[in-house]
Design an enzyme around this catalytic site. Structure first.
Site, mmCIF file in Angstrom:
data_model
loop_
_atom_site.group_PDB
_atom_site.id
_atom_site.type_symbol
_atom_site.label_atom_id
_atom_site.label_comp_id
_atom_site.label_asym_id
_atom_site.label_seq_id
_atom_site.Cartn_x
_atom_site.Cartn_y
_atom_site.Cartn_z
ATOM 1 N N LYS A 175 0.746 -1.137 0.122
ATOM 2 C CA LYS A 175 -0.153 0.080 0.099
ATOM 3 C C LYS A 175 0.932 1.053 -0.051
ATOM 4 C CE LYS A 175 -1.504 3.157 2.676
ATOM 5 N NZ LYS A 175 -1.485 4.023 1.842
ATOM 6 N N GLU A 251 10.058 2.077 10.471
ATOM 7 C CA GLU A 251 11.005 3.090 10.127
ATOM 8 C C GLU A 251 10.394 4.364 10.386
ATOM 9 O OE1 GLU A 251 14.068 2.950 10.505
ATOM 10 O OE2 GLU A 251 14.322 0.896 10.282
ATOM 11 N N CYS A 285 13.999 11.535 5.644
ATOM 12 C CA CYS A 285 14.091 10.880 7.276
ATOM 13 C C CYS A 285 15.502 11.420 7.581
ATOM 14 C CB CYS A 285 13.535 9.702 7.190
ATOM 15 S SG CYS A 285 14.281 8.497 6.181
ATOM 16 N N GLU A 382 10.231 16.828 14.290
ATOM 17 C CA GLU A 382 10.404 16.830 12.629
ATOM 18 C C GLU A 382 9.588 17.722 11.701
ATOM 19 O OE1 GLU A 382 9.281 13.110 10.610
ATOM 20 O OE2 GLU A 382 11.176 13.060 9.651
HETATM 21 P P1 NAD Z 1 2.590 8.890 7.220
HETATM 22 O O1 NAD Z 1 2.742 8.177 8.689
HETATM 23 O O2 NAD Z 1 1.483 9.858 6.930
HETATM 24 O O3 NAD Z 1 2.306 7.637 6.245
HETATM 25 C C1 NAD Z 1 2.958 6.864 5.894
HETATM 26 C C2 NAD Z 1 2.100 5.507 5.339
HETATM 27 O O4 NAD Z 1 1.249 5.118 6.432
HETATM 28 C C3 NAD Z 1 1.175 6.003 4.027
HETATM 29 O O5 NAD Z 1 1.065 4.883 3.137
HETATM 30 C C4 NAD Z 1 -0.019 6.269 4.760
HETATM 31 O O6 NAD Z 1 -1.118 6.114 3.794
HETATM 32 C C5 NAD Z 1 -0.112 5.019 5.866
HETATM 33 N N1 NAD Z 1 -1.155 5.229 6.923
HETATM 34 C C6 NAD Z 1 -1.535 6.231 7.449
HETATM 35 N N2 NAD Z 1 -2.474 6.099 8.284
HETATM 36 C C7 NAD Z 1 -2.679 4.528 8.411
HETATM 37 C C8 NAD Z 1 -3.325 3.660 9.048
HETATM 38 N N3 NAD Z 1 -4.094 4.009 10.151
HETATM 39 N N4 NAD Z 1 -3.183 2.305 8.884
HETATM 40 C C9 NAD Z 1 -2.230 2.141 8.110
HETATM 41 N N5 NAD Z 1 -1.455 2.690 7.478
HETATM 42 C C10 NAD Z 1 -1.702 4.059 7.530
HETATM 43 O O7 NAD Z 1 4.075 9.472 6.558
HETATM 44 P P2 NAD Z 1 4.400 10.348 5.242
HETATM 45 O O8 NAD Z 1 3.732 11.712 5.335
HETATM 46 O O9 NAD Z 1 3.941 9.420 3.927
HETATM 47 O O10 NAD Z 1 5.829 10.138 5.179
HETATM 48 C C11 NAD Z 1 6.653 11.156 6.017
HETATM 49 C C12 NAD Z 1 7.187 10.403 7.308
HETATM 50 O O11 NAD Z 1 7.670 9.309 6.731
HETATM 51 C C13 NAD Z 1 8.263 11.407 7.923
HETATM 52 O O12 NAD Z 1 8.163 11.335 9.368
HETATM 53 C C14 NAD Z 1 9.510 10.623 7.662
HETATM 54 O O13 NAD Z 1 10.398 10.920 8.553
HETATM 55 C C15 NAD Z 1 9.164 9.232 7.556
HETATM 56 N N6 NAD Z 1 10.079 8.535 6.693
HETATM 57 C C16 NAD Z 1 10.996 7.776 7.467
HETATM 58 C C17 NAD Z 1 12.031 6.907 6.654
HETATM 59 C C18 NAD Z 1 12.695 5.793 7.454
HETATM 60 O O14 NAD Z 1 13.407 4.897 6.739
HETATM 61 N N7 NAD Z 1 13.140 6.168 8.776
HETATM 62 C C19 NAD Z 1 12.139 6.848 5.547
HETATM 63 C C20 NAD Z 1 11.198 8.054 4.683
HETATM 64 C C21 NAD Z 1 10.270 8.700 5.462
#
Ligand code: NAD
Length: 480
Positions: A175, A251, A285, A382
Site C-alpha cells: 500500500k 522506520e 528522514c 520533525e
Molecule cells: P505517514 O505516516 O503519514 O504515512 C505513511 C504511510 O502510512 C502512508 O502510506 C499512509 O497512507 C499510511 N497510513 C496512514 N494511516 C494509516 C493507518 N491508520 N493504517 C495503516 N496505514 C496508514 O507518513 P508520510 O507523510 O507518508 O511520510 C513522511 C514520514 O515518513 C516522515 O515522518 C519521515 O521521517 C518518515 N520516513 C521515514 C523513513 C525511514 O526510513 N526512517 C524514510 C522515509 C520517510
C-alpha cells in the site's frame, strides 16, 4: 493533441482491479495531472490479502533459482527504464530529475542485490551438547507481508521492502502513500511482466485509515513493514499487537544532528549542511535539521551556509538548472511555514529564506535559523521540509549532549579533522547511522538502515539484515 493520462489500477491475484478514480497531481505544476489511480477500498484489499495468502506456500516452495531469476528480471527491467521512470517520479513527488534517476537506479539494484542474497547460507549448524543429536537453525518465510510506504521515496522504499520479502519466500500486499501512486503502479506492472505468479505481489491504492487498516487488522497478514511518521507508526504497532500479535517493523522520522567542530574544513562543513538540510527539499528522514556548531567557527559557518542556501535555485525538477524542487503538497507547505513562524516566535533568528511568496505555489525558499536552542520546538520536532536551524555549543562534550537531546535517533553526523573527535562521536552519538565528513543523508543499499529511539522499532532494513524481518528462525534438533 496531449497524450492520455496514465491510469493505474489495483493488482489483486494477478488481475487489474478498478475502483473510484483519483487524480495524482504534479507539485511543481498543481494543475497538471500525472496519473489517475483506482482506490481499493476494504473489499479489494481483503481480496488482495486472500490472493497473497493463497499464493504464499507455493511461492515459498519454488526453487531458489526461480525466485532469483524473477528478482533479477524485475531489477533489470527497472534499470532499463531509469530515464522514463525518473521523469514520472520527479513529476509526482517533486524530486530533481538527477535525484529521481538515482532513486530508480537504487530500486533496480536492490532487486538484483536480493536475487544474489539467495545464494548466501540459509541457516546455521551448531554442535549439540547431546550425543547423536544434530542441531541447526533454518529460516522459513514470515508469510504474507503488508508493506506500507511513505511518499518521499516512491520507488526505493517499496523496492527495499518488496525485494527481500519476495526473495525469502513471502508474498506481498503493497500500500503506497496516496501522493505517489504512479511509481508503485509502474513497479507493479514491471513485477507482473517479469513473470511473478498471480498473488505473489499485490498492490492496493487508497487511504491509510481504510486500506492500510485492513492490512493491520487482517488475520491473514503475518507481518507489516511500515515506513512513515511516528504517530502513524505507533498506531501500526498497537494494531499489529492487538490483531494476532503480528510482527511489525517501523522506520520513522528523525531530527538528525550535524555537528561542526572548530577544526572542520569550512567548505566540507557547508557542503554537508547544505546537502543534508535542503537537498530533496529537506524531505528525507535522514535530513540534517539541527546543525550544532562550535563557537570558534560558528559565525563564519552561519554566514557561509546562509549565503549558499540563498544561492540555491528553486525550480521545476525537470529543469536541469534547478537545485531544489517543490514541497510535495499544500499540507506539507503549510506545515513548513508554521514551523518558520514557530521558530521566529521562539526567538530563533532567520538568516536565509523565511518568507513565502504566495505566487510561488509549492516552491519554498530554503530557510535557515541561527540562535536556536535545544528546548525549542524548532529543534525538537520533525518538520520534513527545507527548514533547518543552527545551535551554538562550546566544545565536543556539549555538542554530543545536544546531538543526543532528542527523542529520535536515525542519523547523526560530525564534520571534523580530528580522528579522536570522530571516533568519540561514532561511539557516543545515539543514532542508527553515523557519518563523518559526509551529509547525514545518503546511504548504501548493502548496509543496514534504521534508527534508535522514536525513529525505529524492529529489525534493520536493507543489506543482509533485512532477512531478520522477512524470515522466522526455526531451531531444529534431530536425533539419530
Ligand atoms: P505517514 O505516516 O503519514 O504515512 C505513511 C504511510 O502510512 C502512508 O502510506 C499512509 O497512507 C499510511 N497510513 C496512514 N494511516 C494509516 C493507518 N491508520 N493504517 C495503516 N496505514 C496508514 O507518513 P508520510 O507523510 O507518508 O511520510 C513522511 C514520514 O515518513 C516522515 O515522518 C519521515 O521521517 C518518515 N520516513 C521515514 C523513513 C525511514 O526510513 N526512517 C524514510 C522515509 C520517510
Amino acid at each position: 493533441m496531449s497524450s492520455p493520462v496514465p491510469r493505474h489500477l489495483n493488482l489483486v491475484g494477478g488481475g487489474w482491479v478498478d475502483g473510484d478514480r483519483r487524480a495524482n497531481t504534479n507539485p511543481a505544476r498543481p494543475g497538471e495531472t500525472v496519473s489517475e489511480y483506482a482506490q481499493a477500498g476494504p473489499e479489494t484489499t481483503r481480496a488482495a490479502i486472500a490472493a497473497a495468502r493463497a499464493a504464499q506456500p507455493g511461492w515459498a516452495r519454488r526453487p531458489v533459482a526461480e525466485r532469483m531469476a524473477l528478482l533479477d528480471r524485475i531489477g533489470t527491467a527497472v534499470l532499463a527504464r531509469v530515464d522514463e521512470l525518473a521523469v514520472l517520479l520527479a513529476r509526482e513527488e517533486g524530486k530533481l530529475l538527477a535525484e529521481a534517476r538515482g532513486e530508480v537506479t537504487r530500486a533496480g539494484q536492490t532487486f538484483r542485490y536480493y536475487a544474489h542474497q539467495l545464494l548466501q547460507p540459509a541457516g546455521e549448524v551448531y554442535a549439540s551438547i547431546r550425543e547423536n543429536v544434530h542441531a541447526e537453525v533454518r529460516r522459513r518465510p514470515l508469510g504474507v507481508v503488508g508493506v506500507v510506504t511513505p511518499w518521499n521515496y516512491p520507488l526505493a522504499i517499496p523496492a527495499w521492502k518488496v525485494a527481500p520479502a519476495l526473495a525469502y519466500g513471502n508474498t506481498v500486499v503493497l500500500k503506497p502513500a496516496e501522493l505517489v501512486p504512479a511509481s508503485a503502479g509502474e513497479l507493479a506492472r514491471i513485477i507482473v511482466d517479469a513473470g511473478a505468479p498471480p498473488g505473489v505481489f499485490n498492490l492496493v491504492f487508497g487511504a491509510g485509515r481504510v486500506v492500510g487498516e485492513e492490512l493491520l487488522t487482517s488475520p491473514d497478514v503475518d507481518g507489516v513493514s511500515f515506513t512513515g511518521g511516528v504517530d502513524t507508526g505507533a498506531h501500526v504497532a498497537r494494531q499489529c499487537l492487538a490483531h494476532g500479535n503480528k510482527r511489525f517493523q517501523l522506520e520513522m522520522g528523525g531530527k538528525n544532528p550535524l555537528v561542526v567542530l572548530d577544526d572542520a574544513d569550512l567548505a566540507v562543513a557547508v557542503g554537508c549542511a547544505l546537502d543534508g538540510s535542503f537537498f530533496s527539499t529537506g524531505q528525507r528522514c535522514t535530513a540534517s535539521s539541527r546543525i550544532i556548531v562550535q563557537a570558534g567557527i560558528h559565525d563564519r559557518f552561519v554566514a557561509a551556509l546562509a549565503a549558499a542556501a540563498d544561492a540555491l535555485r528553486v525550480g521545476d525538477p525537470l529543469d536541469p538548472a534547478s537545485q531544489l524542487g517543490p514541497v510535495v503538497s499544500p499540507d506539507q507547505l503549510a506545515r513548513n511555514l508554521d514551523y518558520v513562524r514557530i521558530g521566529a516566535d521562539e526567538g530563533a533568528r532567520v538568516v536565509a529564506g523565511g518568507t513565502h511568496d504566495p505566487d510561488a505555489g509549492q516552491f519554498m525558499r530554503p530557510t535557515l535559523f541561527a540562535d536556536a536552542r535545544s528546548d525549542m520546538r524548532l529543534a525538537r520536532e520533525e518538520i520534513f521540509g527545507p527548514v533547518s536551524c543552527v545551535l551554538r555549543v562550546e566544545d565536543l562534550d556539549e555538542a554530543v549532549a545536544v546531538a543526543n537531546d532528542t527523542a529520535y535517533g536515525l542519523s547523526a553526523g560530525i564534520v571534523t579533522t580530528s580522528l579522536a573527535a570522530a571516533e568519540r562521536f561514532k561511539r557516543d552519538a545515539r543514532a542508527g547511522i553515523v557519518t563523518v565528513n559526509l551529509p547525514t543523508a545518503g546511504t548504501e543499499l548493502h548496509l543496514p538502515f534504521g534508527g534508535t529511539g522514536a525513529s525505529n522499532h524492529g529489525p534493520r532494513e536493507q543489506g543482509t539484515y533485512a532477512r531478520d524481518f522477512y524470515t522466522v528462525p526455526v531451531t531444529c534438533y534431530t536425533g539419530w
